[in-house]
Design a protein around this motif. Structure first.
Motif, PDB file in Angstrom:
ATOM      1  N   TRP A  27     -16.728   3.652   0.494  1.00 35.29           N
ATOM      2  CA  TRP A  27     -15.469   4.302   0.498  1.00 35.29           C
ATOM      3  C   TRP A  27     -14.353   3.908  -0.294  1.00 35.29           C
ATOM      4  O   TRP A  27     -13.671   4.458  -0.992  1.00 35.29           O
ATOM      5  N   ALA A  28     -13.970   2.613   0.218  1.00 40.36           N
ATOM      6  CA  ALA A  28     -12.908   1.954  -0.639  1.00 40.36           C
ATOM      7  C   ALA A  28     -13.180   1.404  -1.944  1.00 40.36           C
ATOM      8  O   ALA A  28     -14.303   1.167  -2.203  1.00 40.36           O
ATOM      9  N   ASN A  29     -12.150   1.245  -2.447  1.00 40.85           N
ATOM     10  CA  ASN A  29     -12.155   0.791  -4.045  1.00 40.85           C
ATOM     11  C   ASN A  29     -11.168  -0.475  -4.169  1.00 40.85           C
ATOM     12  O   ASN A  29     -11.251  -1.027  -5.153  1.00 40.85           O
ATOM     13  N   ALA A  30     -10.739  -0.731  -2.948  1.00 43.08           N
ATOM     14  CA  ALA A  30     -10.013  -2.062  -2.792  1.00 43.08           C
ATOM     15  C   ALA A  30      -9.777  -2.773  -1.552  1.00 43.08           C
ATOM     16  O   ALA A  30     -10.134  -1.765  -0.589  1.00 43.08           O
ATOM     17  N   PHE A  31      -9.320  -3.777  -1.420  1.00 44.40           N
ATOM     18  CA  PHE A  31      -8.867  -4.363  -0.136  1.00 44.40           C
ATOM     19  C   PHE A  31      -7.464  -4.668  -0.292  1.00 44.40           C
ATOM     20  O   PHE A  31      -6.814  -5.221  -1.080  1.00 44.40           O
ATOM     21  N   ALA A  32      -6.525  -4.208   0.787  1.00 48.73           N
ATOM     22  CA  ALA A  32      -5.160  -4.524   0.942  1.00 48.73           C
ATOM     23  C   ALA A  32      -5.179  -5.585   1.861  1.00 48.73           C
ATOM     24  O   ALA A  32      -5.618  -5.863   3.173  1.00 48.73           O
ATOM     25  N   ARG A  33      -4.204  -6.609   1.564  1.00 49.39           N
ATOM     26  CA  ARG A  33      -4.094  -7.619   2.304  1.00 49.39           C
ATOM     27  C   ARG A  33      -2.762  -7.582   3.171  1.00 49.39           C
ATOM     28  O   ARG A  33      -1.631  -7.532   2.503  1.00 49.39           O
ATOM     29  N   VAL A  34      -2.755  -7.755   4.476  1.00 45.34           N
ATOM     30  CA  VAL A  34      -1.822  -7.535   5.447  1.00 45.34           C
ATOM     31  C   VAL A  34      -1.491  -8.974   5.846  1.00 45.34           C
ATOM     32  O   VAL A  34      -2.395  -9.371   6.686  1.00 45.34           O
ATOM     33  N   PRO A  35      -0.327  -9.576   5.564  1.00 42.52           N
ATOM     34  CA  PRO A  35      -0.178 -11.072   6.223  1.00 42.52           C
ATOM     35  C   PRO A  35      -0.140 -11.184   7.759  1.00 42.52           C
ATOM     36  O   PRO A  35       0.043 -10.124   8.178  1.00 42.52           O
ATOM     37  N   ALA A  36      -0.476 -12.242   8.307  1.00 40.11           N
ATOM     38  CA  ALA A  36      -0.615 -12.519   9.720  1.00 40.11           C
ATOM     39  C   ALA A  36       0.742 -12.522  10.104  1.00 40.11           C
ATOM     40  O   ALA A  36       1.791 -12.994   9.390  1.00 40.11           O
ATOM     41  N   VAL A  37       0.778 -12.231  11.580  1.00 40.52           N
ATOM     42  CA  VAL A  37       1.861 -12.129  12.476  1.00 40.52           C
ATOM     43  C   VAL A  37       3.139 -11.609  11.836  1.00 40.52           C
ATOM     44  O   VAL A  37       4.170 -11.710  11.828  1.00 40.52           O
ATOM     45  N   GLN A  38       2.983 -10.194  11.041  1.00 38.21           N
ATOM     46  CA  GLN A  38       3.931  -9.505  10.408  1.00 38.21           C
ATOM     47  C   GLN A  38       3.499  -7.974  10.681  1.00 38.21           C
ATOM     48  O   GLN A  38       2.315  -7.612  10.633  1.00 38.21           O
ATOM     49  N   LYS A  39       4.511  -7.098  11.003  1.00 33.77           N
ATOM     50  CA  LYS A  39       4.149  -5.776  11.186  1.00 33.77           C
ATOM     51  C   LYS A  39       4.347  -4.943   9.951  1.00 33.77           C
ATOM     52  O   LYS A  39       5.091  -5.210   9.231  1.00 33.77           O
ATOM     53  N   TYR A  40       3.221  -4.250   9.603  1.00 36.57           N
ATOM     54  CA  TYR A  40       3.169  -3.388   8.415  1.00 36.57           C
ATOM     55  C   TYR A  40       2.539  -1.942   8.886  1.00 36.57           C
ATOM     56  O   TYR A  40       1.762  -1.744   9.542  1.00 36.57           O
ATOM     57  N   THR A  41       3.240  -1.145   8.331  1.00 37.91           N
ATOM     58  CA  THR A  41       2.783   0.535   8.394  1.00 37.91           C
ATOM     59  C   THR A  41       3.139   1.122   7.085  1.00 37.91           C
ATOM     60  O   THR A  41       3.257   0.395   6.136  1.00 37.91           O
ATOM     61  N   GLY A  42       3.059   2.489   7.351  1.00 39.72           N
ATOM     62  CA  GLY A  42       3.245   3.530   5.904  1.00 39.72           C
ATOM     63  C   GLY A  42       4.578   2.988   5.374  1.00 39.72           C
ATOM     64  O   GLY A  42       5.375   3.059   6.004  1.00 39.72           O
ATOM     65  N   GLY A  43       4.619   3.134   4.064  1.00 38.09           N
ATOM     66  CA  GLY A  43       5.888   2.831   3.181  1.00 38.09           C
ATOM     67  C   GLY A  43       5.977   1.397   2.764  1.00 38.09           C
ATOM     68  O   GLY A  43       6.667   0.954   2.132  1.00 38.09           O
ATOM     69  N   ASP A  44       5.129   0.510   3.553  1.00 36.79           N
ATOM     70  CA  ASP A  44       5.331  -0.952   3.191  1.00 36.79           C
ATOM     71  C   ASP A  44       4.505  -1.255   1.980  1.00 36.79           C
ATOM     72  O   ASP A  44       3.323  -0.759   1.891  1.00 36.79           O
ATOM     73  N   ARG A  45       4.940  -2.432   1.208  1.00 37.99           N
ATOM     74  CA  ARG A  45       4.268  -2.800   0.216  1.00 37.99           C
ATOM     75  C   ARG A  45       3.318  -3.771   0.424  1.00 37.99           C
ATOM     76  O   ARG A  45       3.672  -4.844   1.265  1.00 37.99           O
ATOM     77  N   VAL A  46       1.916  -3.812  -0.261  1.00 38.38           N
ATOM     78  CA  VAL A  46       1.099  -5.110   0.230  1.00 38.38           C
ATOM     79  C   VAL A  46       0.440  -5.387  -1.331  1.00 38.38           C
ATOM     80  O   VAL A  46       0.437  -4.535  -2.404  1.00 38.38           O
ATOM     81  N   TRP A  47      -0.048  -6.425  -1.035  1.00 41.84           N
ATOM     82  CA  TRP A  47      -1.179  -6.817  -2.217  1.00 41.84           C
ATOM     83  C   TRP A  47      -2.540  -6.332  -2.181  1.00 41.84           C
ATOM     84  O   TRP A  47      -3.013  -6.186  -0.945  1.00 41.84           O
TER      85      TRP A  47
END
Length: 402
Positions: free
Chosen positions: A373-393
């Motif tokens: 299903w996925a066409n990429a991996f999004a990297r969410v850094p450790a020990v940080q809160k990320y949710t909709g609207g945040d920018r990720v690599w």
């Protein structure tokens, strides 16, 4: 645990021996890696030629409403006579420009009648001419050592008449899966068993990366079986990949089997999710990467962590593919103690034009359905809160698995 970037760099820093070089025909070169620069043997174009169907003339012979007699008709592959003053030559795309002519006028602004041509739109000197050497010059490097050869590269080489190429021999990979619970795909299984999806999945991944899988072996949870399988792989492969059996359970036998062969682990455990139990070792200068046994984890680790090493072992000059920034499209909050690699689908917002990364709704490491299903991996850094609207690599699969 090592952080992800340090582990990836440790892999890239592995010393490698000289990669064997072989000479192959251009027709078989797709997917191989150049072992030396390719130098142009001739100018391209090799002579001035027309980029359009039309007429060639000396610009000084043009005058509004002046009819010029047709001197000759020049087709591609023919050698024209020098251009005579006061005359015009019918010419076609790819035809050589007659010596002395300096301009081509497209046929749409010309009228020919009884061998006389009238030009209805004032021409500009040197228009519609492809000049000798404007694409490539003899003696210039057109492709560099370490380039992966695809259709575009092969087409460029073919323009030079080069029929054979020195390339690095394909990387020979051995895969070892482990575990009593695994059954080969297509064989009967008990309710307590699962099919060995890692073997065909990883074979396919290496195929897309341009490597040659020499062996796919399976070892039951037995020390002798594990050690003997490793001995076979180390003897015949440039890189060994083990899957499962590298944690701390009673039947995790890969680590002690490697130690019995004289290996020590360079690192063990990486701060990433999925895929924490990852190990690096080597036997007789042949590196072995120990992947977690979970298929989603094995796929993720090989793609984003290990694939740069694979490219290095292939002799590629570009080992780290590009990443890009995208905006998370989700209502969930992600906050892990390890860098998390979410399976996401990248789309472009129609209104803003921004790239959006939508996570698969079930991110558990047992969700194999998330991978196609996925066409990429999004990297969410450790020990940080990320949710909709945040920018990720994000790591696009089309770049990271080829």
């Amino acid at each position: 645990m090592l952080d992800f970037d340090t582990a990836q760099q440790r892999l890239l820093d592995l010393p490698i021996t000289d990669i064997p070089v072989e000479t192959i025909s251009l027709q078989k070169a797709c997917g191989h890696v150049l072992a030396q620069d390719v130098t142009a043997t001739l100018d391209m174009p090799s002579a001035d030629n027309s980029s359009m169907d039309g007429y060639a003339l000396r610009l000084q012979d043009y005058a509004p409403d002046r009819a010029l007699p047709v001197q000759q008709r020049v087709f591609a592959g023919q050698t024209p006579a020098p251009q005579e003053p006061g005359k015009i030559s019918r010419i076609f795309t790819g035809s050589l420009i007659p010596e002395g002519a300096d301009t081509v006028v497209i046929q749409e602004v010309c009228t020919e009648e009884d061998g006389q041509v009238t030009i209805t739109e004032a021409p500009v000197k040197q228009q519609h001419i492809r000049f000798q050497g404007e694409d490539t010059r003899a003696g210039s490097v057109i492709l560099s050592k370490g380039t992966v050869l695809g259709a575009a590269e092969i087409g460029l080489i073919a323009t030079q008449g080069i029929a054979t190429l020195p390339v690095y021999r394909q990387l020979k990979v051995g895969i070892l899966t482990t575990g009593d619970e695994l059954v080969p795909v297509g064989q009967p299984r008990e309710s307590s068993q699962i099919f060995n999806s890692n073997a065909p999945m990883l074979t396919a991944l290496f195929h897309t990366l341009g490597a040659s899988v020499q062996h796919v072996l399976h070892a039951t949870d037995d020390m002798d079986a594990t050690r003997n399988a490793l001995i076979t792989l180390f003897a015949e492969c440039d890189l060994v990949i083990s899957v499962g059996g590298v944690s701390v359970g009673e039947k995790d036998l890969v680590k002690p089997a490697l130690e019995a062969l004289g290996a020590s682990l360079d690192f063990w455990k990486v701060r990433m999710k999925p895929g924490k139990p990852v190990a690096l070792s080597s036997v007789n200068n042949v590196p072995v990467i120990c992947l977690p046994g979970n298929p989603v984890s094995a796929y993720t680790v090989l793609t984003v962590l290990v694939s740069p090493l694979i490219r290095k072992l292939q002799g590629r000059s570009q080992c780290l593919p590009s990443r890009m920034q995208a905006t998370l499209k989700t209502d969930r909050v992600f906050n892990e103690t390890r860098d998390e690699f979410l399976r996401v689908r990248i789309t472009q917002d129609e209104e803003t034009g921004l790239l959006m990364a939508e996570p698969y709704d079930r991110q558990g490491s047992g969700m194999s359905s998330s991978l196609p299903w996925a066409n990429a991996f999004a990297r969410v850094p450790a020990v940080q809160k990320y949710t909709g609207g945040d920018r990720v690599w994000v790591y696009p699969k089309e770049d990271w698995i080829r």
